[in-house]
Design a protein around this motif. Structure first.
Motif, PDB file in Angstrom:
ATOM      1  N   GLN A 119       9.954  12.266   1.694  1.00 39.34           N
ATOM      2  CA  GLN A 119      10.089  11.399   0.526  1.00 39.34           C
ATOM      3  C   GLN A 119      10.501   9.991   0.968  1.00 39.34           C
ATOM      4  O   GLN A 119      11.444   9.827   1.740  1.00 39.34           O
ATOM      5  CB  GLN A 119      11.139  11.929  -0.466  1.00 39.34           C
ATOM      6  N   PRO A 121      10.889   6.187  -1.026  1.00 39.98           N
ATOM      7  CA  PRO A 121      10.689   5.326  -2.193  1.00 39.98           C
ATOM      8  C   PRO A 121       9.923   4.036  -1.872  1.00 39.98           C
ATOM      9  O   PRO A 121       9.283   3.467  -2.743  1.00 39.98           O
ATOM     10  CB  PRO A 121      12.107   5.021  -2.662  1.00 39.98           C
ATOM     11  N   ASP A 124       6.330   5.177  -2.017  1.00 41.08           N
ATOM     12  CA  ASP A 124       6.037   5.504  -3.414  1.00 41.08           C
ATOM     13  C   ASP A 124       5.831   4.236  -4.232  1.00 41.08           C
ATOM     14  O   ASP A 124       4.917   4.145  -5.051  1.00 41.08           O
ATOM     15  CB  ASP A 124       7.169   6.338  -4.022  1.00 41.08           C
ATOM     16  N   ASN A 125       6.687   3.245  -4.003  1.00 41.70           N
ATOM     17  CA  ASN A 125       6.567   1.991  -4.730  1.00 41.70           C
ATOM     18  C   ASN A 125       5.268   1.278  -4.387  1.00 41.70           C
ATOM     19  O   ASN A 125       4.573   0.765  -5.269  1.00 41.70           O
ATOM     20  CB  ASN A 125       7.773   1.090  -4.443  1.00 41.70           C
ATOM     21  N   ASP A 129       3.710   4.709  -7.438  1.00 45.61           N
ATOM     22  CA  ASP A 129       4.245   5.976  -7.926  1.00 45.61           C
ATOM     23  C   ASP A 129       5.767   5.883  -7.939  1.00 45.61           C
ATOM     24  O   ASP A 129       6.440   6.275  -6.996  1.00 45.61           O
ATOM     25  CB  ASP A 129       3.792   7.111  -7.012  1.00 45.61           C
ATOM     26  N   ASP A 130       6.310   5.351  -9.014  1.00 47.51           N
ATOM     27  CA  ASP A 130       7.758   5.176  -9.116  1.00 47.51           C
ATOM     28  C   ASP A 130       8.479   6.459  -9.483  1.00 47.51           C
ATOM     29  O   ASP A 130       9.701   6.510  -9.488  1.00 47.51           O
ATOM     30  CB  ASP A 130       8.090   4.094 -10.167  1.00 47.51           C
ATOM     31  N   GLY A 132       8.253   9.262  -7.734  1.00 41.61           N
ATOM     32  CA  GLY A 132       8.634   9.974  -6.512  1.00 41.61           C
ATOM     33  C   GLY A 132       7.855  11.240  -6.295  1.00 41.61           C
ATOM     34  O   GLY A 132       8.418  12.265  -5.974  1.00 41.61           O
ATOM     35  N   ARG A 133       6.606  11.243  -6.436  1.00 40.39           N
ATOM     36  CA  ARG A 133       5.664  12.362  -6.205  1.00 40.39           C
ATOM     37  C   ARG A 133       6.245  13.661  -6.615  1.00 40.39           C
ATOM     38  O   ARG A 133       6.685  14.525  -6.020  1.00 40.39           O
ATOM     39  CB  ARG A 133       5.188  12.400  -4.768  1.00 40.39           C
TER      40      ARG A 133
END
Length: 133
Positions: A119, A121, A124-125, A129-130, A132-133
Motif C-alpha cells: 500500500q 498513498p 494511489d494519489n 485512487d484516493d 487506497g485500493r
C-alpha cells in the motif's frame, strides 16, 4: 577568441552559444578562413547579458525583447519595467503553485509507511485512487 574561450569567458556553454546563433538570439559570428567562429569582446558581453537574463528566469522570447530594448538607446524604460514586472508576476504565480504541490507531496510522504507493505498513498494519489485500493 574561439568558441571554447568565449564559453569560458561568458559562462555560456558551447552548445548554447551555437543554439543562440542558430535561433538568431545572437548575430552570426564572424569566421576565420578555416571556418572557425571568432568572438570579439562585444560578443562576450552579449553572451553574458543572455546568461544573466537566463539566470533570472526569462524565456528566450523575453530575452530577445530585452536584447532589443538594451540595444535601443532611445527605448522607454517603461517597456523594460513592464516586461520585468510581468515576469515577476509569473514567477510569483509559479512559486505559489510549487508551494501547493510541495504541501500536498509533504502530506503524501508523511502518510506513506515506506516499508514492505504494497500500500502506498503516493502511488494511489498519482493513479487517482484516493480510497487506497
Amino acid at each position: 577568441m574561439n568558441i571554447g574561450q568565449a564559453a569560458s569567458a561568458s559562462g555560456v556553454s558551447v552548445k548554447m552559444i551555437r543554439h543562440y546563433e542558430a535561433i538568431g538570439l545572437i548575430p552570426k559570428i564572424s569566421r576565420t578562413l578555416a571556418g572557425y567562429r571568432h568572438y570579439q569582446a562585444r560578443d562576450i558581453h552579449l553572451l553574458r547579458f543572455i546568461r544573466r537574463a537566463r539566470d533570472a528566469g526569462f524565456s528566450t522570447a523575453q530575452i530577445k525583447k530585452l536584447l532589443s530594448l538594451w540595444q535601443d538607446q532611445q527605448r522607454p524604460a517603461r517597456e523594460v519595467k513592464q516586461l520585468a514586472a510581468a515576469h515577476l508576476a509569473d514567477l510569483r504565480t509559479r512559486i505559489t503553485e510549487l508551494e501547493s504541490i510541495a504541501q500536498a507531496l509533504t502530506q503524501l510522504v508523511a502518510h506513506c509507511h515506506g516499508d514492505e507493505r504494497p500500500q502506498c498513498p503516493i502511488l494511489d494519489n498519482l493513479a487517482g485512487d484516493d480510497t487506497g485500493r
